[in-house]
Design a protein around this motif. Structure first.
Motif, PDB file in Angstrom:
ATOM      1  N   ASP A 168      37.799  26.960  39.748  1.00 36.11           N
ATOM      2  CA  ASP A 168      38.810  28.014  39.604  1.00 36.11           C
ATOM      3  C   ASP A 168      38.167  29.400  39.659  1.00 36.11           C
ATOM      4  O   ASP A 168      38.688  30.316  40.305  1.00 36.11           O
ATOM      5  N   TYR A 169      37.046  29.553  38.987  1.00 40.53           N
ATOM      6  CA  TYR A 169      36.313  30.819  38.973  1.00 40.53           C
ATOM      7  C   TYR A 169      35.871  31.197  40.385  1.00 40.53           C
ATOM      8  O   TYR A 169      36.018  32.356  40.804  1.00 40.53           O
ATOM      9  N   ASP A 171      38.875  32.305  42.354  1.00 43.73           N
ATOM     10  CA  ASP A 171      39.297  33.648  41.935  1.00 43.73           C
ATOM     11  C   ASP A 171      38.395  34.734  42.497  1.00 43.73           C
ATOM     12  O   ASP A 171      38.806  35.898  42.614  1.00 43.73           O
ATOM     13  N   ASN A 172      37.162  34.364  42.838  1.00 41.60           N
ATOM     14  CA  ASN A 172      36.211  35.316  43.400  1.00 41.60           C
ATOM     15  C   ASN A 172      36.068  35.180  44.915  1.00 41.60           C
ATOM     16  O   ASN A 172      35.112  35.675  45.502  1.00 41.60           O
TER      17      ASN A 172
END
Length: 137
Positions: A68-69, A72-73
């Motif tokens: 997810d991180y 998101d990036n």
């Protein structure tokens, strides 16, 4: 066919592509070697690997949070086998329900593959590395 002709042309560059992937994998390995939560692919002496995929094992059960991180990036990542092959519908009639492969089960929950392709720019890989380091800081 057109695709066959394109692949025929790309075949001339196969060694170069494989070398570039190996360099990228080495960059990842060096960058992640001191992150205890990550297990990088094992490199066997006197062997080579084409790194069709670069797959990390996340040691602290944070694989999904990392995915997810990364998303998101703006970093693509893949979980190729979220369900072990022997548990998939095509194999149900061949495998009893009580059959378990514990290592396979663990890996299906804890591995993630990072971008590693011939068109990946060094700056993009540096960005991926930096973001992963930040995640585990």
């Amino acid at each position: 066919s057109i695709q066959a002709e394109i692949l025929n042309i790309k075949l001339k560059y196969l060694t170069e592509y494989n070398t570039n992937r190996e360099i990228m994998a080495n960059n990842y390995n060096l960058a992640f070697k001191n992150i205890s939560e990550l297990q990088t692919p094992k490199v066997i002496n006197n062997s080579t690997h084409v790194y069709h995929q670069y797959t990390l094992k996340i040691m602290n059960n944070q694989r999904d949070q990392l995915k997810d991180y990364l998303f998101d990036n703006g970093i693509p990542s893949m979980i190729y086998y979220p369900i072990p092959l022997y548990r998939q519908k095509a194999f149900r009639k061949y495998v009893s329900e009580d059959f378990i492969l514990p290592i396979t089960e663990e890996l299906s929950k804890n591995v993630i593959s990072l971008p590693i392709h011939t068109e990946l720019e060094n700056s993009n890989q540096e960005y991926i590395i930096e973001k992963i380091k930040q995640f585990f800081d």
